[in-house]
Enzyme design. Structure first.
Site, PDB file in Angstrom:
ATOM      1  CG  ASP A   1     -32.354 -67.584  63.867  1.00 55.74           C
ATOM      2  OD1 ASP A   1     -33.543 -67.320  64.120  1.00 55.74           O
ATOM      3  OD2 ASP A   1     -31.988 -68.669  63.382  1.00 55.74           O
TER       4      ASP A   1
ATOM      5  NE  ARG B   1     -35.425 -75.235  57.757  1.00 53.02           N
ATOM      6  CZ  ARG B   1     -35.363 -74.352  58.753  1.00 53.02           C
ATOM      7  NH1 ARG B   1     -35.853 -74.663  59.945  1.00 53.02           N
ATOM      8  NH2 ARG B   1     -34.848 -73.149  58.555  1.00 53.02           N
TER       9      ARG B   1
ATOM     10  CE  LYS C   1     -38.669 -67.825  62.645  1.00 47.30           C
ATOM     11  NZ  LYS C   1     -39.527 -68.958  62.250  1.00 47.30           N
ATOM     12  CB  THR C   2     -33.099 -67.365  57.922  1.00 53.89           C
ATOM     13  OG1 THR C   2     -33.117 -67.725  59.312  1.00 53.89           O
ATOM     14  CG2 THR C   2     -31.673 -67.065  57.500  1.00 53.89           C
TER      15      THR C   2
ATOM     16  CB  THR D   1     -39.417 -70.487  67.294  1.00 53.96           C
ATOM     17  OG1 THR D   1     -38.508 -70.723  68.378  1.00 53.96           O
ATOM     18  CG2 THR D   1     -38.670 -70.682  65.978  1.00 53.96           C
TER      19      THR D   1
END
Length: 332
Positions: A109, A217, A64-65, A158
């Site tokens: 965020d 990640r 997302k980032t 999230t």
């Protein structure tokens, strides 16, 4: 430290900055989202307008980032970043918004954690590019409406269910990021290994990808940990033998389950006869926070089909029994 947690750890930050794709062409996965954004960005640039507001939601670690930064680069604008818990007062938000340049991107965020007063202050900024400023105090206090530069708000969360309906409705684009396939993760691992200068063969990349829980990640973190074993226990090259040895030592099995995942599942199976059992009961049994189980562990276990949610609680599925070599007692 859980190597398979999708949450960002302190030692992830520097490496993530190095590995983060800078353009859509370098970003693996999420093809539908990339296609829509590419067209919308090009259209906005041709019209000389700010891109419509965007909301990304889904489990942590899926990009997302990264997508927020790519959007700003593809638009050719600057990006300002913050997170929901940091913006405590409307004045904090006003300070950020008034500094945005024309058509800049503003990334928030954990946007679901914005306070109600801050969230409501954001509405006119998103819709009309205006904010209200309070001048003076007490009897002389007065409100002044200030026009700000058109901008693109990019929100990430999230927990989309915690977003208020008014805030959600103000995003023109709402995208759910999905877990990545093993083949997509394999491409990511090869790209990361090339950037980091880590020699790795095809079989090892496939093995790491299959245990990365569908999350880039985690794939990159496992790559780094396997590299450590390759350098200390072998010749520095990642081959299948050292890969399986390292992942075994890290207690990451062939499905990407770690020790805590297994405790959740075996608790449901062994202590509560496969369920249904309440989330708080499971949490108390393994001394873990219920919210952590729900946000971090469950999404992947649901994806695997190892548990299911029912009105009465969580249940282990036949796939979970098979994974652990167990059989459900018919007397239960």
């Amino acid at each position: 430290m859980r190597v398979t947690t999708p949450e960002r750890l302190k030692d992830d930050e520097e490496v993530e900055t190095t590995l983060r794709p800078r353009r859509f062409d370098d970003f693996v996965g999420q093809s539908r989202i990339k296609e829509i954004l590419n067209i919308s960005i090009e259209a906005a640039k041709r019209r000389g307008e700010a891109l419509d507001h965007i909301l990304f939601f889904g489990p942590p670690g899926l990009g997302k980032t990264t997508l927020a930064y790519i959007i700003s680069r593809e638009l050719g604008v600057n990006i300002s970043t913050t997170s929901g818990p940091v913006v405590e007062r409307p004045a904090d938000l006003a300070g950020i918004l008034t500094k945005l340049g024309t058509r800049d991107a503003f990334f928030i965020d954990e946007i679901h954690r914005l306070g109600k007063a801050v969230e409501e202050y954001l509405y006119p900024a998103m819709e009309e590019f205006k904010i209200d400023l309070m001048l003076d105090q007490g009897a002389n206090a007065r409100s002044v409406s200030l026009t700000i530069n058109p901008f693109t708000l990019i929100g990430a969360t999230t927990r989309s269910g915690l977003l208020s309906a008014p805030l959600r409705s103000r995003f023109e684009f709402t995208f759910r990021l999905d877990y990545y396939s093993s083949d997509e993760l394999r491409h990511i691992i090869f790209r990361s290994s090339k950037i980091l200068g880590i020699p790795i063969d095809e079989e090892s990349a496939v093995e790491i990808a299959s245990r990365a829980r569908g999350t880039p990640r985690i794939a990159n973190r496992l790559l780094k940990r396997v590299r450590d074993y390759a350098e200390v226990k072998s010749n520095g090259t990642i081959d299948i033998e050292i890969t399986r040895f390292a992942l075994s030592q890290l207690e990451v099995d062939e499905k990407g389950l770690d020790e805590l995942d297994k405790r959740i599942l075996t608790t449901i199976i062994d202590m509560y006869q496969g369920g249904p059992v309440g989330l708080k009961t499971i949490a108390a049994s393994i001394s873990e926070d219920p919210q952590t189980i729900e946000e971090i562990f469950e999404p992947y276990l649901l994806q695997l089909g190892f548990i299911k949610r029912t009105a009465k609680g969580r249940e282990a599925t036949p796939l979970a029994y098979k994974h652990f070599g167990k059989q459900k007692n018919k007397l239960w």
